[in-house]
Design a protein around this motif. Structure first.
Motif, PDB file in Angstrom:
ATOM      1  N   LEU A 192       1.044  -1.202   0.124  1.00 42.25           N
ATOM      2  CA  LEU A 192      -0.073  -0.125   0.099  1.00 42.25           C
ATOM      3  C   LEU A 192       0.954   1.086  -0.013  1.00 42.25           C
ATOM      4  N   VAL A 193       1.952   1.234   0.666  1.00 41.93           N
ATOM      5  CA  VAL A 193       2.851   2.449   0.927  1.00 41.93           C
ATOM      6  C   VAL A 193       3.525   2.535  -0.377  1.00 41.93           C
ATOM      7  N   LEU A 194       3.911   1.468  -1.100  1.00 44.12           N
ATOM      8  CA  LEU A 194       4.621   1.678  -2.388  1.00 44.12           C
ATOM      9  C   LEU A 194       3.706   2.365  -3.270  1.00 44.12           C
ATOM     10  N   ALA A 195       2.468   1.855  -3.405  1.00 45.86           N
ATOM     11  CA  ALA A 195       1.552   2.242  -4.347  1.00 45.86           C
ATOM     12  C   ALA A 195       1.330   3.791  -4.036  1.00 45.86           C
ATOM     13  N   LEU A 196       1.186   4.225  -2.616  1.00 46.43           N
ATOM     14  CA  LEU A 196       0.595   5.521  -2.472  1.00 46.43           C
ATOM     15  C   LEU A 196       2.053   6.523  -2.912  1.00 46.43           C
ATOM     16  N   HIS A 197       3.218   6.001  -2.806  1.00 41.71           N
ATOM     17  CA  HIS A 197       4.429   6.747  -3.108  1.00 41.71           C
ATOM     18  C   HIS A 197       4.585   6.761  -4.606  1.00 41.71           C
ATOM     19  N   GLN A 198       4.194   5.808  -5.236  1.00 36.93           N
ATOM     20  CA  GLN A 198       4.124   5.909  -6.739  1.00 36.93           C
ATOM     21  C   GLN A 198       3.225   6.953  -7.617  1.00 36.93           C
ATOM     22  N   ARG A 199       2.061   6.985  -6.756  1.00 36.05           N
ATOM     23  CA  ARG A 199       0.962   8.242  -6.731  1.00 36.05           C
ATOM     24  C   ARG A 199       1.624   9.588  -6.650  1.00 36.05           C
ATOM     25  N   ASP A 200       2.276   9.702  -5.562  1.00 37.01           N
ATOM     26  CA  ASP A 200       3.053  10.915  -5.126  1.00 37.01           C
ATOM     27  C   ASP A 200       3.908  11.544  -6.020  1.00 37.01           C
ATOM     28  N   LEU A 201       4.792  10.589  -6.550  1.00 38.45           N
ATOM     29  CA  LEU A 201       5.738  10.724  -7.502  1.00 38.45           C
ATOM     30  C   LEU A 201       5.275  11.411  -8.837  1.00 38.45           C
ATOM     31  N   GLU A 202       3.946  10.503  -9.151  1.00 40.66           N
ATOM     32  CA  GLU A 202       3.359  11.164 -10.524  1.00 40.66           C
ATOM     33  C   GLU A 202       2.678  12.653 -10.224  1.00 40.66           C
ATOM     34  N   GLU A 203       2.666  12.803  -9.118  1.00 47.12           N
ATOM     35  CA  GLU A 203       1.998  14.081  -8.986  1.00 47.12           C
ATOM     36  C   GLU A 203       3.082  15.016  -8.364  1.00 47.12           C
ATOM     37  N   GLY A 204       4.213  14.775  -8.839  1.00 40.33           N
ATOM     38  CA  GLY A 204       5.121  15.888  -8.572  1.00 40.33           C
ATOM     39  C   GLY A 204       5.877  15.804  -7.002  1.00 40.33           C
ATOM     40  N   PHE A 205       5.559  14.695  -6.220  1.00 44.32           N
ATOM     41  CA  PHE A 205       5.869  14.908  -4.957  1.00 44.32           C
ATOM     42  C   PHE A 205       6.705  13.515  -4.759  1.00 44.32           C
ATOM     43  N   GLY A 206       6.526  12.804  -3.580  1.00 45.94           N
ATOM     44  CA  GLY A 206       7.079  11.727  -3.338  1.00 45.94           C
ATOM     45  C   GLY A 206       8.297  11.756  -2.430  1.00 45.94           C
ATOM     46  N   ALA A 207       8.786  12.958  -1.817  1.00 47.92           N
ATOM     47  CA  ALA A 207      10.071  13.056  -1.075  1.00 47.92           C
ATOM     48  C   ALA A 207       9.541  12.776   0.345  1.00 47.92           C
ATOM     49  N   VAL A 208      10.574  12.355   1.204  1.00 46.43           N
ATOM     50  CA  VAL A 208      10.080  12.091   2.540  1.00 46.43           C
ATOM     51  C   VAL A 208      11.343  12.956   3.323  1.00 46.43           C
ATOM     52  N   TYR A 209      11.157  13.145   4.729  1.00 45.32           N
ATOM     53  CA  TYR A 209      12.174  13.651   5.487  1.00 45.32           C
ATOM     54  C   TYR A 209      13.316  12.809   5.738  1.00 45.32           C
ATOM     55  N   LEU A 210      14.574  13.269   5.859  1.00 40.04           N
ATOM     56  CA  LEU A 210      15.578  12.252   6.074  1.00 40.04           C
ATOM     57  C   LEU A 210      16.279  12.830   7.234  1.00 40.04           C
ATOM     58  N   PRO A 211      16.989  12.133   8.214  1.00 36.04           N
ATOM     59  CA  PRO A 211      17.591  12.396   9.329  1.00 36.04           C
ATOM     60  C   PRO A 211      18.879  13.184   9.097  1.00 36.04           C
ATOM     61  N   PHE A 212      19.372  14.056   9.744  1.00 41.21           N
ATOM     62  CA  PHE A 212      20.776  14.663   9.609  1.00 41.21           C
ATOM     63  C   PHE A 212      21.128  15.263   8.334  1.00 41.21           C
ATOM     64  N   ALA A 213      21.866  14.976   7.836  1.00 40.68           N
ATOM     65  CA  ALA A 213      22.429  15.748   6.426  1.00 40.68           C
ATOM     66  C   ALA A 213      22.326  14.533   5.387  1.00 40.68           C
ATOM     67  N   LEU A 214      21.474  13.567   5.568  1.00 34.58           N
ATOM     68  CA  LEU A 214      21.438  12.551   4.430  1.00 34.58           C
ATOM     69  C   LEU A 214      20.773  12.756   3.062  1.00 34.58           C
ATOM     70  N   SER A 215      20.150  14.054   3.265  1.00 32.88           N
ATOM     71  CA  SER A 215      19.274  14.445   1.778  1.00 32.88           C
ATOM     72  C   SER A 215      20.467  15.206   0.990  1.00 32.88           C
ATOM     73  N   LYS A 216      21.640  15.681   1.826  1.00 33.55           N
ATOM     74  CA  LYS A 216      22.592  16.273   0.846  1.00 33.55           C
ATOM     75  C   LYS A 216      23.561  15.173   0.526  1.00 33.55           C
TER      76      LYS A 216
END
Length: 326
Positions: A192-216
């Protein structure tokens, strides 16, 4: 999103803002940051808003003794307040307080409330959906409620049948049990999570918060399926630090309310909460003969003395003690 650190000025000037920035540079958990700030503010207010630099160890002793004598705090609460003020002086202000001589509280530590297996299952039977699954992980894997809602897809190892708890108290990573009875529900939840994530990606979103500086360090990780929350929030929301629109995990309070409602329905007359499931996980393992060191590792306790409290909770009947009257 009460577990996301509040944004700070780029160059903090106010005392508490500078203190918070220092805590984050030391990678303190946000819950620890909030707790320490609460007690440090209490300490400052107790001394009529005087600057901590103007105070000394006698002022610290006076405040800690006040907590014990006037406010009747528990041993653990006084220890937390002590840890907060020691961090303030030793780490942040780099002032050596020397030996403190405050009056220690006489209010002892309470024994944790636990469910019997039948009571735990009765509460779970009154729950539904992801609330029930999260609570089942608290009981079946010994998770704290914050650890349950922060689980990521990559934290579930179906092949080894275990969970990796990474965003934990004290930022410690541990491995714990994954109950066989939860394999199918968790696989369905991940789908269910992966299906929801795919829909978010298609709508131009899909990113989540990453701890510390992992996003960089890993720019693509935020949109990776592996980093998605196992219990995502129903709606996307704005991250107060960056204004980015993300899908966070469900709130701890939602799960707490669901457990409270289930408890009220079952009519169990105990002062129980989400944490009672974690306590019950430990006492059930202990009653079945599991070594205390193994339980310590599964719970993620640094000190085995913390785990030893459960030896006092095991019922006398489990220890083979029978009343003379019987």
């Amino acid at each position: 999103m009460d577990d996301i650190p509040i944004p700070l000025p780029h160059r903090p000037q106010r005392f508490m803002d500078r203190l918070r920035a220092f805590m984050r540079s030391r990678h303190l958990a946000y819950k620890t940051e909030k707790t320490y700030c609460f007690w440090i503010k209490d300490f400052i207010r107790f001394h009529q808003m005087r600057k901590p630099q103007e105070l000394n160890k006698r002022d610290v002793d006076e405040w800690l003794s006040h907590l014990a004598n006037r406010r009747s705090v528990s041993i653990n609460t006084q220890k937390t307040a002590l840890n907060a003020v020691v961090f303030l002086y030793k780490q942040f202000l780099e002032i050596d307080l020397g030996e403190l001589r405050f009056e220690k509280t006489s209010k002892g530590r309470r024994l944790p409330v636990v469910f019997t297996h039948q009571e735990a299952m009765a509460v779970l039977e009154q729950m539904h959906g992801y609330h029930k699954l999260a609570a089942s992980l608290m009981y079946g894997s010994g998770l704290r409620v914050m650890e349950a809602v922060r689980l990521r897809v990559q934290d579930i190892d179906f092949a080894q049948q275990c969970l990796f708890v990474r965003e934990s108290k004290g930022e410690k990573t541990r491995r714990t049990l994954l109950p066989t009875s939860l394999l199918a529900p968790l696989k369905a939840q991940v789908d269910l999570v992966l299906a929801l994530h795919q829909r978010d990606l298609e709508e131009g979103f899909g990113a989540v918060y990453l701890p510390f500086a992992l996003s960089k360090k890993y720019p693509k990780a935020a949109t990776s399926p592996n980093w998605q929350y196992v219990f995502p929030a129903p709606e996307r929301s704005k991250d107060p630090r960056s204004d980015a629109i993300r899908r966070h995990h469900v709130g701890e309070q939602q799960v707490r309310r669901a457990v409270a409602n289930a408890l009220a329905t079952t009519g169990i007359r105990k002062k129980a909460s989400c944490h009672t499931f974690r306590h019950s996980f430990a006492t059930n393992l202990l009653a079945k003969g599991t070594d205390i060191r193994n339980i310590q590792e599964l719970l993620g306790h640094t000190d085995v003395n913390t785990t030893m409290i459960y030896t006092h909770v095991i019922g006398i009947h489990e220890r083979g003690v029978v009343s003379p009257l019987d």
